[in-house]
Design an enzyme around this catalytic site. Structure first.
Site, PDB file in Angstrom:
ATOM      1  CG  ASP A   1      -2.371  -0.270   0.810  1.00  0.00           C
ATOM      2  OD1 ASP A   1      -2.581  -0.690  -0.340  1.00  0.00           O
ATOM      3  OD2 ASP A   1      -3.273  -0.073   1.631  1.00  0.00           O
TER       4      ASP A   1
ATOM      5  CG  ASP B   1     -10.835  -9.025  10.914  1.00  0.00           C
ATOM      6  OD1 ASP B   1     -11.502  -7.996  11.148  1.00  0.00           O
ATOM      7  OD2 ASP B   1      -9.931  -9.418  11.669  1.00  0.00           O
TER       8      ASP B   1
END
Length: 748
Positions: A140, A451
């Site tokens: 990233d 998640d």
């Protein structure tokens, strides 16, 4: 006959079921008596009430919140199970499905590059057909240094992988292996092996040195503003020595998605969805392993073990993912910060596995690609425009959703160049505009804990999950081991969880219509834990103490039979918790440390996380994501291993602890003086419960007192002058607050 043998077995913890349900019944009865006692008092006529009503209402609310949290947690204890797999019963390698491995990194300054590259190498070394293994690395930060280090990792892996396969090495993370912590089997006494091992170790040292040099000479990159870059890491070396060890290597792809300041990048979930799209047009494997950048593959057989569940005909059609526990190699014997999340991975997830499966836990899971694509995956007859509205305008990606799609791995030809250009489009920051990525397909964007919410959404859609806890740790990482970083981490988690709890997706409202009540309770316990813990703990840590200082009783007298109910609830909770810790392999010091850190988290991280979620809900603040710092400090590590709290933390995490300690110390001194000097003998029975509670808070958090008043090292709370000034200020604030509290309630 061999084909009829099961690939995996499930074992119900029958003894634990009996203990858990028996305790739940007794504890519920005791809580019912407690509620009856409180309600009966509050329903008395006003003229018969001898104490102010407000503190009673506040402490009753705290008791109800804590009882509610306990009730939700019973879902984990209803039917715990464990599973056993038989990888040797899997079909031959040519019949195994392909697997894509996703590894995400965000900040090379907080995530040591050598450790990250070890994760990449260990993933490439999994015991799985290399032509069916594809590793995708998301950077990233878009760092040229990370890309350069990826190439170095590839070159070292060309020597490391043949070595592991030739000698059947079990520990395939080179850092762990060469540190001497491996427990591999085989004939390691042969001179041939020793010479080969030394040769590989020398290459590993060269690899580490090249990585360090590359990072030292790196220019600062603009991590929030860079174009997308997709590169397949290829063999550029024709060295004859390496050709002797030439083996087929897994595909390794570097992915840096486009990031612009004007576009929200959706944190880790956004990175995973980019990998999901890019991998679809390159390899399109039906199963995906997701790893954190510091989570090594400690055992090469995890893929085969997961396939034992995904291939099981009894559950495969509805199985979304197989979750492995997170284990850490830097955990001390005391683990004073509960860095290993022991209670989740050794108790709670076994309980959820007895329902419809554990929560998706961020890393170490093998997930079915089909589960992430909702109702569109692998189905015929769906309108092309509908697919584009959901998945975007890429025709190449939409082709991958068809059952007849045949992927071709990139080579050096023109088709490969076109494919990588298409991958850059899929990794652009504007590709998801006007699509359902993150809302209906892929990993969910609803909150910062992608998640938990993605797993929750999958379970609501009818998917199942399973939890595997093999004797040998399949994955090994490094956990946060200092108070400041772990507080930041838990604040972020708490904010995301409470955000879900307060939304329309609240597990207690949205869940029961789509999953079982017990599973909804399990998800609700996780979501509400920060809020319930922080509110109840603040109530128990302040209200009784302020009343004690003024002689206002909030608990029954010692001679009152109802006092035994309070005593039973307190003792049974501690003993049940101790039983669960001992039964899961812990020790008494584990029980003591986890109880202490839960209290500390409740008044710090949980409180700030809950507040952040509320402010975010009101639109006052925006969600933010700070990568967890994985860079270690030698002195901090030494203190952690010695079991010494390191209070070199932000003031926001220290102030609540100082406040509570001062309030409880003042209250217990004032209470003792009142009982011994000002009263005629029987007042102690009315105030005993509150004096004991203050004493318990202080003795449990002795490490905080030690850091405030006793220790002289630099990891204590504050320097001497600052500490005295802070103490004087807080004492004055406590007195003013108490006086205001007392005047207000004396008028009621």
């Amino acid at each position: 006959m061999e084909k009829s043998l099961p690939l995996h077995l499930r074992h119900v913890h029958s003894f634990s079921v009996i203990i858990n349900r028996s305790h739940a019944i007794l504890h519920s009865i005791a809580i019912a008596f407690l509620i009856y006692y409180r309600v009966s008092f509050l329903l008395q006529e006003t003229r018969t009430i001898t104490v102010p009503s407000l503190p009673w209402l506040l402490i009753f609310a705290s008791e109800l919140l804590l009882s509610f949290a306990w009730l939700l947690a019973q879902a984990y204890r209803w039917r715990p199970v464990s599973r056993f797999v038989f990888p040797e019963r899997l079909p031959s390698d040519d019949k195994l499905p392909a697997i894509d491995v996703f590894i995400c990194t965000a900040d090379p300054d907080k995530e040591p590059t050598v450790e990250v590259m070890n994760t990449v190498i260990s993933a490439m070394a999994l015991d799985y057909p290399p032509e069916k293994l594809h590793v995708y690395f998301s950077d990233d930060a878009g760092s040229a240094v990370t890309l350069s280090c990826m190439k170095e990792a590839w070159n070292f892996a060309r020597s490391w992988l043949p070595f592991c396969r030739r000698y059947d090495i079990k520990t395939r993370c080179p850092e762990l292996y060469f540190s001497g912590s491996q427990d591999d089997h085989g004939d390691f006494q042969r001179s041939e092996f020793k010479a080969e091992r030394q040769k590989i170790e020398d290459k590993y040292e060269v690899f580490k040195e090249r990585v360090r040099r590359a990072k030292e000479g790196a220019a600062i990159s603009n991590r929030g503003d860079h174009p997308s870059l997709i590169q397949v890491i290829r063999d550029q070396n024709t060295n004859e020595e390496l050709q002797e060890d030439q083996v087929q290597m897994p595909l390794l792809v570097y992915v840096a998605r486009e990031k612009r300041p004007c576009h929200h990048h959706n944190f880790k979930a956004g990175a995973l969805n980019v990998l999901l799209r890019v991998s679809a047009i390159i390899s399109n494997s039906p199963y995906i392993l997701v790893l954190d950048c510091d989570m090594y593959c400690n055992d090469p057989t995890s893929a085969r073990q997961a396939m034992c569940c995904h291939f099981d005909p009894q559950i495969s059609s509805s199985l979304a993912f197989v979750q492995f526990p997170q284990t850490f190699r830097n955990i001390s014997n005391d683990d004073i910060y509960d860095s290993q999340l022991r209670f989740l991975f050794k108790i709670n997830w076994f309980g959820l596995d007895g329902l419809r499966g554990p929560v998706l836990s961020g890393t170490n899971f093998y997930i079915k690609r089909e589960a992430l694509f909702g109702s569109f995956s692998k189905k015929e007859g769906i309108n092309l425009m509908e697919l584009r509205r959901s998945f975007g305008q890429s025709n190449e990606f939409i082709k991958t959703l068809g059952q007849d799609y045949n992927h071709t791995l990139p080579n050096d030809g023109e088709s490969s160049t076109m494919l990588l250009e298409e991958a850059k489009v899929l990794a652009s920051c504007s590709y998801e505009n006007q699509t359902t990525w993150g809302t209906k397909v892929g990993f969910m964007y609803f909150c910062v804990i992608e998640d938990y919410f993605t797993g929750y959404t999958l379970h609501c859609k009818g998917w199942k999950s399973v939890y595997l806890y093999p004797p040998r740790a399949q994955f090994m990482g490094t956990s946060t081991t200092n108070f400041n970083d772990i507080s930041i981490q838990w604040t972020r988690w708490a904010s995301g969880l409470v955000h879900v709890a307060m939304s329309r997706f609240c597990p207690l409202i949205y869940g029961p219509r789509r999953m079982s009540l017990l599973q909804s309770m399990g998800y609700a316990q996780v979501a509400f834990l920060p809020l319930l813990s922080s509110l109840s703990l603040w109530g128990f840590a302040l209200i009784p103490q302020l009343c004690l200082f003024n002689g206002i009783p909030l608990f029954p007298e010692v001679s009152d039979p109802i006092f035994s109910i309070y005593l039973f609830i307190f003792v049974s909770s501690l003993l049940k918790y101790l039983y669960e810790i001992l039964a899961s392999g812990g020790e008494i010091r584990t029980w003591k440390n986890e109880w202490k850190i839960w209290m500390i988290k409740s008044v710090t991280s949980y409180s700030y996380g809950s507040l952040d979620a509320v402010l975010n809900k009101l639109g006052i603040t925006k969600a933010s994501f700070l990568p967890t710092n994985k860079v270690t400090d030698d002195e901090q590590v030494k203190r952690y291993e010695m079991g010494i709290f390191d209070f070199q933390a932000a003031t926001m995490f220290l102030a609540p602890l100082v406040t509570i300690i001062l309030v409880n110390m003042t209250a217990i001194v004032g209470g003792v003086v009142r009982v011994m000097v000002l009263d005629n003998g029987d007042h102690w029975q009315k105030l005993f419960g509150q004096m004991f509670l203050s004493f318990y808070v202080l003795i449990t958090n002795y490490a905080v007192i030690e850091g405030m008043m006793i220790r002289k090292d630099k990891a204590r709370f504050l320097q001497d002058v600052s500490r005295k000034r802070s103490t004087d200020t807080m004492q004055a604030a406590v007195i003013k607050r108490y006086m205001r509290f007392y005047i207000l309630n004396c008028t009621t």
